[in-house]
Write a protein that holds these residues in place. Structure first.
Motif: not given
Length: 299
Positions: A36-44, A190-191
């Motif tokens: 969730v951290l990766a796909f909803y915050i970091c990657i976006p 964040l990225a």
């Protein structure tokens, strides 16, 4: 940078995820939290930030889309046709197998490999491809299998964090917007974990799937995905006279293993779940060799 120097760090991070999941040091809930951290915050955050700053005028090239999507759709239809002819359930029940031969793990494998090999400057070409990738292939799968409503598909794509972050970044770029320094710095922070988190999740997810049964289909789908599809993209990219970097980006995205989301679609439409799960595992394992081969060929 050598091929080993490109691939090995990515492989080690994925291996950490696999080991953490396999040893149960990370529970399924913990892996889901990282996902969730990766796909909803970091990657976006990564996609939005890069899309906002990319020089669009020098990056937009319709030939790049053509070099990628013509082979992708062709392989989808070819795999579907062969599966329908060989099998006994017809075209409608073979749609997922078409997806299994053509759907790439662009975010977890393609993007990290491209950044490691060629740097973030090449991400613009990746962004041209990613937003339409799931839309085209999932749309074909749902339409042919007769599952789901078009409006629901459109809604799920519009609100997809990957698609929306790229779209918002593109809109801001077109409008000439720039972020305040402090906000831009926060977004960059964040990225930064995006790629390590994505690779960790890839490794952890592989522990959840198994190679079981229907090995002929599993091996065939893996070979189509890792060899036939990127070979077609390589040939068409050369025919369209793409630059060496544009061709490398499209080939490496096509050479990425079968994406985990293909299994989720198979479960949703109740078609060939075992074959797709097996192809996810086998193609992801063999991708260490195949991606290294394509990197060597493209160098």
């Amino acid at each position: 940078m050598s091929i080993v120097e490109i691939i090995l760090p990515l492989l080690l991070v994925a291996a950490c995820g696999y080991g953490a999941s396999r040893s149960r040091w990370f529970s399924a809930e913990m892996v889901k939290g990282v996902s969730v951290l990766a796909f909803y915050i970091c990657i976006p955050a990564l996609l939005f930030s890069a899309m906002l700053k990319v020089p669009l005028e020098s990056s937009l090239n319709p030939a790049v889309l053509m070099a990628f999507y013509l082979p992708v759709v062709s392989v989808f239809l070819l795999t579907l046709a062969v599966a329908a002819l060989i099998g006994t359930r017809g075209v409608k029940h073979s749609a997922v197998l078409g997806l299994g031969g053509s759907y790439s793990n662009t975010l977890l494998v393609g993007l990290p490999v491209i950044i490691a090999a060629y740097g973030e400057a090449q991400m613009a070409n990746v962004f041209l491809i990613i937003p339409f990738h799931s839309a085209v292939l999932f749309g074909l799968t749902f339409v042919i299998s007769g599952f789901g409503k078009p409006l629901e598909l459109i809604k799920s794509l519009v609100f997809n964090p990957v698609v929306s972050s790229i779209g918002l970044g593109l809109l801001g770029n077109v409008l000439g917007l720039s972020l305040p320094v402090t906000l831009d710095a926060a977004l960059e922070m964040l990225a930064k974990p995006a790629i390590p988190c994505a690779l960790f999740v890839l490794g952890a997810n592989l522990n959840q799937y198994r190679l079981s049964g229907a090995m002929t289909s599993v091996v065939s789908l893996s070979l189509v995905k890792l060899l036939l599809l990127p070979a077609m993209v390589y040939w068409l990219g050369s025919s369209l006279e793409l630059s060496s970097l544009e061709r490398a980006v499209t080939v490496l995205l096509a050479a990425s293993p079968l994406g985990v989301n293909a299994y989720l679609i198979a479960v949703q439409v109740k078609q060939h779940e075992k074959e797709i799960a097996g192809a996810v595992v086998l193609s992801s394992t063999l991708a260490v060799v195949s991606v290294s081969f394509w990197l060597w060929l493209l160098s």
